[in-house]
Design a protein around this motif. Structure first.
Motif, PDB file in Angstrom:
ATOM      1  N   CYS A  96       0.815  -1.221   0.000  1.00  0.00           N
ATOM      2  CA  CYS A  96       0.000   0.000   0.000  1.00  0.00           C
ATOM      3  C   CYS A  96       0.847   1.268   0.000  1.00  0.00           C
ATOM      4  O   CYS A  96       0.431   2.300  -0.514  1.00  0.00           O
ATOM      5  N   GLY A  97       2.049   1.208   0.597  1.00  0.00           N
ATOM      6  CA  GLY A  97       2.940   2.368   0.595  1.00  0.00           C
ATOM      7  C   GLY A  97       2.633   3.416   1.658  1.00  0.00           C
ATOM      8  O   GLY A  97       3.376   4.390   1.794  1.00  0.00           O
ATOM      9  N   VAL A  98       1.532   3.246   2.412  1.00  0.00           N
ATOM     10  CA  VAL A  98       1.162   4.282   3.388  1.00  0.00           C
ATOM     11  C   VAL A  98       1.010   3.757   4.822  1.00  0.00           C
ATOM     12  O   VAL A  98       0.805   4.539   5.742  1.00  0.00           O
ATOM     13  N   CYS A  99       1.116   2.449   5.034  1.00  0.00           N
ATOM     14  CA  CYS A  99       0.959   1.918   6.398  1.00  0.00           C
ATOM     15  C   CYS A  99       2.308   1.949   7.140  1.00  0.00           C
ATOM     16  O   CYS A  99       3.352   2.214   6.542  1.00  0.00           O
ATOM     17  N   CYS A 102       4.949  -0.410   5.667  1.00  0.00           N
ATOM     18  CA  CYS A 102       5.512   0.115   4.407  1.00  0.00           C
ATOM     19  C   CYS A 102       6.462   1.273   4.692  1.00  0.00           C
ATOM     20  O   CYS A 102       7.552   1.347   4.122  1.00  0.00           O
ATOM     21  N   CYS A 110       3.281  -5.683   4.877  1.00  0.00           N
ATOM     22  CA  CYS A 110       2.081  -4.852   4.710  1.00  0.00           C
ATOM     23  C   CYS A 110       0.844  -5.755   4.655  1.00  0.00           C
ATOM     24  O   CYS A 110       0.862  -6.817   4.039  1.00  0.00           O
TER      25      CYS A 110
HETATM   26 ZN   LIG Z   1       1.414  -1.039   3.565  1.00  0.00          ZN
END
Ligand SMILES: [Zn+2]
Length: 349
Positions: A96-99, A102, A110
């Motif tokens: 996701c790149g935002v958790c 990540c 993730c």
């Molecule tokens: Zn993530």
């Protein structure tokens, strides 16, 4: 070039070739015209289906690939060293790149982590859509075949040896499936780290090739008892690390091969996932067992850095066993399934 086509799994066990209209990439994404893709065992499982796992069918399999960046989504920024119209290879892990996981860099932890060609349409196609963050430059002097054959197995082996097992110089590591894609990566990385790989193979032909890779010892499991041979080679001590990806068929020998304080790291179960564990051996030998799945995307940049220090004579490289035309992707799957390949099976578009 011929009209765009892809392979689709409409239902498990079926692999259909079809023409398609490649989609436009969304913000942050790119479209790659694939020149080569490499197969992994995940291609076989995705196609055949995995007990208890629901996949988003219909789906195009294929995790690894390399090609030319032909379209950018709105506002997409490319990683350093890449440009529209230039070549790139793909990091197969999607997250996701935002958790928090990540942001820490542990993208493979993730909650929304998945592998290209397993949760999203993959590289068994002439074109694929991927996030720009999943692109990497191709090392100098490498062709598209090598670039496609590199990311998944080297990322997996690096995570297992460096970040899980913490392999140290001088240590011994038993590598099952020494002729497999991930096995050939592990042998080379173990040597690069100053450790002493012992490769296990299933035939004399594969043994010869492992010697050429520079492994310290080779055990031919078709003729030798692996655990007994390990004891003989290590003065009855056992190995410091076992590199497992084969599972049920090799588990007992893996445990028996470990030295006191030894570490076992596994990333797969190609021969089955039901294994027994003698808990007395676990505590009395003070063993550590570790599971591993893919690796941090960042590590691919680390590996590229190591390759960049000696581009004319790289310390490790992907081994390509055989190249099929992309239109023969099902035949390439059958070749991988047959277990006779040494290194990676690749398809070229
Ligand atoms: Zn993530």
């Amino acid at each position: 070039m011929s009209a765009p086509f892809r392979f689709r799994i409409p239902e498990h066990g079926v692999l259909a070739k079809e023409s398609f209209e490649p989609a436009e990439p969304g913000p942050g994404w790119v479209r790659l015209e694939l020149k080569a893709m490499a197969l992994n065992h995940l291609d076989l499982w995705t196609t055949q289906g995995i007990e208890g796992v629901r996949l988003p069918l219909p789906l195009t399999p294929g995790c690894d690939g390399a090609g030319v960046i032909v379209a950018l989504g709105p506002g997409t920024v490319l990683p350093p060293g890449l440009e529209l119209g230039g070549s790139a290879m793909i990091a197969p892990g999607l997250s996701c790149g935002v958790c928090a996981d990540c942001l820490r860099g542990d993208d493979m932890r993730c909650a929304r982590y998945g592998v290209l060609g397993h949760v999203l349409d993959g590289t068994a196609a002439t074109h694929v859509l991927v996030p720009a963050a999943n692109l990497l430059p191709i090392p100098p002097n490498w062709d598209f075949r090598q670039a496609a054959a590199f990311p998944l197995v080297f990322l997996t082996a690096w995570e297992m040896l460096v970040h899980k097992a913490r392999l140290r110089p001088g240590e011994t590591v038993l590598v099952w499936g020494g002729g497999s894609g991930v096995g050939t990566a592990a042998i080379q990385l173990a040597k690069f780290l100053g450790a002493r790989p012992i490769a296990v193979v299933s035939s004399t032909a594969k043994a010869m090739k492992c010697w050429e890779l520079g492994t310290e010892h080779v055990i031919d499991r078709s003729r030798e008892d692996v655990a007994r041979k390990v004891r003989e080679l290590t003065g009855k001590r056992g190995v410091d690390v076992v590199f497992e990806h084969t599972g049920a068929a090799t588990w007992d020998a893996s445990i028996a091969s470990l030295a006191k304080g030894g570490r076992l790291v596994t990333c797969g179960t190609t021969t089955g996932f039901d294994a027994r564990l003698n808990l007395r051996a676990l505590f009395a030998k003070q063993l550590t067992l570790m599971g591993s799945y893919m690796g941090r995307r960042e590590h691919l940049w680390t590996l590229l850095g190591h390759l960049g220090t000696n581009p004319t004579n790289p310390p490790f490289r992907p081994l390509v066993d055989r190249v099929f035309p992309l239109a023969d992707y099902p035949a390439a799957q059958a070749h991988l399934q047959a277990g006779q390949a040494f290194g990676k099976v690749v398809c070229e578009a």
